[in-house]
Design a protein around this motif. Structure first.
Motif, mmCIF file in Angstrom:
data_model
loop_
_atom_site.group_PDB
_atom_site.id
_atom_site.type_symbol
_atom_site.label_atom_id
_atom_site.label_comp_id
_atom_site.label_asym_id
_atom_site.label_seq_id
_atom_site.Cartn_x
_atom_site.Cartn_y
_atom_site.Cartn_z
ATOM 1 N N THR A 110 62.532 -18.922 90.181
ATOM 2 C CA THR A 110 63.886 -18.939 90.735
ATOM 3 C C THR A 110 63.930 -18.725 92.244
ATOM 4 N N SER A 111 62.857 -18.256 92.845
ATOM 5 C CA SER A 111 62.865 -18.007 94.287
ATOM 6 C C SER A 111 61.446 -17.989 94.824
ATOM 7 N N VAL A 112 61.279 -18.525 96.019
ATOM 8 C CA VAL A 112 59.990 -18.511 96.711
ATOM 9 C C VAL A 112 60.215 -18.063 98.154
ATOM 10 N N LEU A 113 59.510 -17.036 98.565
ATOM 11 C CA LEU A 113 59.519 -16.592 99.949
ATOM 12 C C LEU A 113 58.097 -16.600 100.481
ATOM 13 N N HIS A 114 57.944 -16.795 101.773
ATOM 14 C CA HIS A 114 56.633 -16.662 102.396
ATOM 15 C C HIS A 114 56.341 -15.182 102.635
ATOM 16 N N ALA A 115 55.112 -14.765 102.334
ATOM 17 C CA ALA A 115 54.674 -13.381 102.547
ATOM 18 C C ALA A 115 53.796 -13.337 103.794
ATOM 19 N N THR A 241 62.343 -16.567 104.294
ATOM 20 C CA THR A 241 62.613 -17.888 103.753
ATOM 21 C C THR A 241 61.871 -18.930 104.577
ATOM 22 N N PRO A 242 61.116 -19.819 103.933
ATOM 23 C CA PRO A 242 60.335 -20.809 104.686
ATOM 24 C C PRO A 242 61.208 -21.688 105.583
ATOM 25 N N GLY A 243 60.703 -21.947 106.786
ATOM 26 C CA GLY A 243 61.349 -22.877 107.688
ATOM 27 C C GLY A 243 62.553 -22.362 108.436
ATOM 28 N N THR A 244 62.787 -21.056 108.397
ATOM 29 C CA THR A 244 63.971 -20.484 109.046
ATOM 30 C C THR A 244 63.624 -19.936 110.432
ATOM 31 N N PRO A 245 64.649 -19.673 111.256
ATOM 32 C CA PRO A 245 64.381 -19.005 112.534
ATOM 33 C C PRO A 245 63.687 -17.656 112.342
ATOM 34 N N SER A 246 64.005 -16.953 111.248
ATOM 35 C CA SER A 246 63.330 -15.677 110.991
ATOM 36 C C SER A 246 61.832 -15.877 110.835
#
Length: 266
Positions: A110-115, A241-246
């Motif tokens: 349901t969710s994928v974040l970069h670590a 979140t992948p591809g974000t300014p963060s």
């Protein structure tokens, strides 16, 4: 049916994931340690009930062995008893051994974040003043202003969680350009290197829309990395979140991509 899994980034930082997983699992218990909350262990799963409908109601896999079928069944029973959807966070190094069992039990991704990981050896400069605060309501208001409507309750919950340190970017007498949090956790030995240590988690980072692009996130990253080092941490992690300014900000701050944070729900 096998569960779909995004490709794991190829990086030398992967060896730090087991330690990060154990630190996150240990830190997760803070959200259930209050009247009305609950923390239960199901083998390598650290399950928490915070409150009805709380997004913190979930379990962390501690990065070691897979849960047995019975442990996963017991976790499902725990969730049913608390009226919460079975939700499980794990890091990508542990996914290959868990996916078959999760797929058999009806879990879906349901969710994928970069670590990302930081060793705290080379820390970035801080372009703006940052203040640490104990004013939880004020911090939550700034943070929610950055995340947007609907985030107010969870930001107040994060701000009031024991062990959470709160930071605001901008002059001491200003309204706060952005907000961020830091949690430091002592954890035990974790494979593959058997090291014990202190880990810091960076989270709750947001910038007011009208102040974006002015360096607030960079300043908050630098301030928290310095605070983590002063607290004795030897490992710092952040999920983005992948591809974000963060994500671009954490890369510029010296973090290295180590893998993925995967969330599965049944």
């Amino acid at each position: 049916m096998p569960l779909p899994l995004p490709p794991v980034p190829s990086t030398s930082g992967l060896s730090g994931l087991p330690r990060l997983a154990q630190a996150e699992a240990a830190a997760h218990t803070r959200y259930g340690q209050h009247p009305g909350g609950s923390v239960e262990l199901f083998g390598p799963l650290v399950a928490v009930h915070d409150a009805p409908d709380s997004p913190l109601n979930s379990a962390w896999h501690d990065g070691t062995r897979p849960p047995t079928p019975q442990e996963l069944t017991d976790f499902g029973t725990y969730c049913a008893a608390h009226g919460q959807r079975p939700t499980l966070h794990l890091l990508s190094h542990a996914a290959p051994t868990l996916l078959p069992l999760l797929g058999e039990r009806g879990y879906t991704l349901t969710s994928v974040l970069h670590a990302y990981l930081h060793d705290l050896l080379a820390r970035p400069a801080q372009p703006l003043p940052v203040q640490e605060t104990t004013d939880a309501p004020a911090w939550a208001a700034v943070c929610a202003a950055g995340f947007g409507p609907g985030s107010e309750a969870i930001m107040r919950r994060v701000a009031q969680t024991p062990g959470t340190r709160l930071f605001l970017a901008g002059p001491p007498d200003g309204p706060g350009l952005g907000a961020a949090a830091l949690s430091v956790t002592t954890f035990g030995a974790a494979p593959p290197d058997g090291r014990a240590g202190v880990a810091a988690a960076l989270h709750g980072t947001s910038t007011r829309p009208e102040h974006r692009g002015q360096g607030a996130q960079t300043a908050l990253l630098a301030a928290r990395l310095n605070a983590a080092a002063q607290a004795g941490a030897d490992l710092t992690g952040v999920f983005v979140t992948p591809g974000t300014p963060s994500e671009r900000n954490v890369v510029r701050a010296g973090f290295r991509l180590a893998g993925l944070r995967l969330t599965f729900s049944a």
